[in-house]
Design a protein around this motif. Structure first.
Motif, PDB file in Angstrom:
ATOM      1  N   ILE A 154       0.850  -1.203   0.000  1.00 58.52           N
ATOM      2  CA  ILE A 154       0.000   0.000   0.000  1.00 58.52           C
ATOM      3  C   ILE A 154       0.882   1.247   0.000  1.00 58.52           C
ATOM      4  O   ILE A 154       0.630   2.216  -0.726  1.00 58.52           O
ATOM      5  CB  ILE A 154      -0.972  -0.030   1.206  1.00 58.52           C
ATOM      6  N   LYS A 155       1.965   1.191   0.776  1.00 56.26           N
ATOM      7  CA  LYS A 155       2.896   2.335   0.783  1.00 56.26           C
ATOM      8  C   LYS A 155       3.552   2.513  -0.576  1.00 56.26           C
ATOM      9  O   LYS A 155       3.798   3.632  -1.027  1.00 56.26           O
ATOM     10  CB  LYS A 155       3.963   2.132   1.859  1.00 56.26           C
ATOM     11  N   ASN A 156       3.821   1.392  -1.232  1.00 58.73           N
ATOM     12  CA  ASN A 156       4.361   1.429  -2.585  1.00 58.73           C
ATOM     13  C   ASN A 156       3.431   2.129  -3.559  1.00 58.73           C
ATOM     14  O   ASN A 156       3.857   2.930  -4.386  1.00 58.73           O
ATOM     15  CB  ASN A 156       4.545  -0.007  -3.088  1.00 58.73           C
ATOM     16  N   VAL A 157       2.150   1.748  -3.465  1.00 60.18           N
ATOM     17  CA  VAL A 157       1.143   2.385  -4.316  1.00 60.18           C
ATOM     18  C   VAL A 157       1.124   3.885  -4.024  1.00 60.18           C
ATOM     19  O   VAL A 157       1.103   4.711  -4.949  1.00 60.18           O
ATOM     20  CB  VAL A 157      -0.252   1.763  -4.082  1.00 60.18           C
ATOM     21  N   ALA A 190       2.081   9.343  -5.580  1.00 59.54           N
ATOM     22  CA  ALA A 190       2.770  10.598  -5.235  1.00 59.54           C
ATOM     23  C   ALA A 190       3.595  11.111  -6.412  1.00 59.54           C
ATOM     24  O   ALA A 190       3.656  12.314  -6.668  1.00 59.54           O
ATOM     25  CB  ALA A 190       3.668  10.393  -4.005  1.00 59.54           C
ATOM     26  N   ARG A 191       4.218  10.175  -7.135  1.00 56.71           N
ATOM     27  CA  ARG A 191       5.027  10.586  -8.293  1.00 56.71           C
ATOM     28  C   ARG A 191       4.163  11.241  -9.365  1.00 56.71           C
ATOM     29  O   ARG A 191       4.503  12.290  -9.901  1.00 56.71           O
ATOM     30  CB  ARG A 191       5.755   9.378  -8.887  1.00 56.71           C
ATOM     31  N   ALA A 192       3.032  10.624  -9.650  1.00 60.41           N
ATOM     32  CA  ALA A 192       2.136  11.198 -10.669  1.00 60.41           C
ATOM     33  C   ALA A 192       1.596  12.549 -10.190  1.00 60.41           C
ATOM     34  O   ALA A 192       1.433  13.482 -10.978  1.00 60.41           O
ATOM     35  CB  ALA A 192       0.989  10.223 -10.952  1.00 60.41           C
ATOM     36  N   HIS A 193       1.351  12.643  -8.905  1.00 56.91           N
ATOM     37  CA  HIS A 193       0.865  13.887  -8.314  1.00 56.91           C
ATOM     38  C   HIS A 193       1.929  14.985  -8.463  1.00 56.91           C
ATOM     39  O   HIS A 193       1.619  16.120  -8.824  1.00 56.91           O
ATOM     40  CB  HIS A 193       0.540  13.637  -6.842  1.00 56.91           C
ATOM     41  N   ILE A 202       0.838  14.157   1.040  1.00 60.29           N
ATOM     42  CA  ILE A 202      -0.153  14.502   0.019  1.00 60.29           C
ATOM     43  C   ILE A 202      -1.541  14.553   0.632  1.00 60.29           C
ATOM     44  O   ILE A 202      -1.895  13.705   1.447  1.00 60.29           O
ATOM     45  CB  ILE A 202      -0.108  13.446  -1.107  1.00 60.29           C
ATOM     46  N   LYS A 203      -2.304  15.544   0.230  1.00 61.12           N
ATOM     47  CA  LYS A 203      -3.692  15.610   0.698  1.00 61.12           C
ATOM     48  C   LYS A 203      -4.482  14.509  -0.002  1.00 61.12           C
ATOM     49  O   LYS A 203      -4.465  14.402  -1.231  1.00 61.12           O
ATOM     50  CB  LYS A 203      -4.311  16.969   0.334  1.00 61.12           C
TER      51      LYS A 203
END
Ligand code: ASP
Ligand code: MG
Length: 409
Positions: free
Chosen positions: A19-22, A27-30, A90-91
């Motif tokens: 889940i942290k990986n996801v 986060a990268r796409a964000h 991230i929000k």
């Protein structure tokens, strides 16, 4: 900057580390500036566990209550993923299907999406928030929780992408794309860079488990740009589902081989051969909401005929008891069922412009002594029903006969 819907399947969120990986991937796409709606499945094995739990309490679980139980898996993962995203700074805000308001009909355990409210998601997205939505579930008009059928999170993802007119819907899973066939059976199977929407629809309906068929139907209807990718690997392009056949490249005639073990064949023998008989047999089966797939009616002799069709194996007992009723009021001679059927299909848009695909398929199976019990075709696929025990052999020899193990020129 794009609006992207990402969907992560059960294995991709199978434990806290994953889940942290996801969350890191989101986060990268964000960070690239995209607006993101993320749909998640339940942690792998969880929905099966919940179904089993329900069956321990009620042998044939009440469908409404079953949906109440099995929809909970996804509620856990949306909360956990939002927390993991917050830990990344991230929000993020999570919503169940009913909270978004994914409105469905009331067919519990296989509900269809009717309408999606996008206001809440848009508002969050405009505030720079990642929206995390539970897959697989919705709510009916009367406020009951519903689920969309096994594998339904794919459909949630595509439906949200359609409603939001997203630039792309990315389905992250444990394989890196759509393959020519299941690599567990044929190690030489190759990943396809692209597949047409029609082929994908056939592959999904014929047993390729990569995408739930409804999600592909949805993508077709709303022209959602759909891509299947691995959540365990970085940088791959996955498989793009396209709406146009690539005219620049030489198309392979066959794109893939799909199969399904879960078939059963029912036969009713000695039914009177007269107008309306197919309807008398299949009408009640359809009314019971049982999917009928391949159908054969033999040439009549002496005013009577035999009629066979296939259904999902899990529905065989119900279908049998319906046929017993049909037998009584049509005066048919006999009803029997075969639980060990499998279906193998070759799929490819190239079939439209090439002859000889069927004969190559039948010859290949004949050379292995595999008996074909039923055949059905469409413009872009040929399916045969065979004894389940020959399934793997059939898939292997067909994969080879159609040269799917060879890289495209
Ligand atoms: N959790 C549900 C299932 O296992 C939905 C999904 O994973 O797509 O079928
Ligand atoms: Mg799935």
């Amino acid at each position: 900057m794009a609006l992207i819907v990402q969907k992560y399947g059960g294995t991709s969120v199978g434990n806290p580390e994953r889940i942290k990986n996801v969350a890191r991937r989101v986060a990268r796409a964000h960070a690239e500036g995209h607006k993101l709606v993320v749909v998640v499945s339940a942690m792998s094995g969880e929905t099966n566990r919940l179904v089993a739990l329900a069956k321990e309490v009620q042998a044939n679980p009440d469908p409404r209550e079953l949906d109440v139980v099995i929809s909970t898996g996804e509620q856990v993962t949306i909360g956990l993923l939002s927390m993991a995203l917050q830990a990344e700074g991230i929000k993020a805000r999570s919503y169940t299907g009913p909270q978004v308001r994914i409105l469905t009909d009331s067919s519990f355990t296989k509900a269809r999406i009717l309408k999606i409210d996008e206001d809440r998601m848009r508002k969050d997205l405009d505030e720079g928030c990642v929206v995390v939505v539970a897959g697989f579930q919705g709510v009916d008009d009367a406020g009951n929780i519903t689920t969309l059928g096994r594998g339904g999170s794919d459909t949630t993802g595509v439906a949200l992408a359609a409603a939001l007119r997203a630039d792309e819907c990315q389905i992250y899973t444990d394989v890196d794309g759509v393959y020519t066939t299941d690599p567990r059976i044929v190690p030489e199977a190759r990943k396809l860079d692209r597949i047409t929407f029609e082929e994908m629809l056939e592959m999904a309906s014929l047993g390729s488990k990569v995408l739930q068929i409804r999600s592909v139907e949805f993508a077709g209807k709303y022209k959602v740009k759909l891509r299947v990718l691995s959540s365990f690997q970085d940088g791959g392009e996955g498989t793009l589902i396209t709406f146009e056949e690539d005219t620049k490249m030489e198309q392979p005639i066959i794109s893939g081989i799909a199969f399904n073990r879960d078939e059963a064949k029912l036969t009713i023998q000695g039914v009177p051969d007269r107008p309306g008989i197919a309807y008398q047999i299949l009408g009640p089966v359809a009314e019971a909401n049982i999917d009928v797939d391949m159908i054969i009616q033999n040439v009549g002799q002496d005013g009577s005929t035999d009629f066979s069709f296939t259904v999902p194996r899990g529905e065989m007992d119900r279908a049998m008891s319906i046929l017993e009723g049909v037998k009584t009021h049509t005066g048919a001679r006999e009803v029997h069922g075969d639980r060990t059927m499998a279906k193998v299909s070759v799929v490819g848009v190239g079939m439209r412009s090439h002859v000889g695909v069927a004969s190559r398929m039948f010859r290949t199976l004949a050379e292995e002594g595999i008996n074909i019990q039923m055949i059905s075709t469409s413009e872009i696929k040929i399916s045969v029903a065979i004894d389940e025990k020959y399934l793997e052999l059939a898939v292997r020899v067909l994969h080879k006969a159609f040269e799917l193990d060879q890289t495209a020129a």
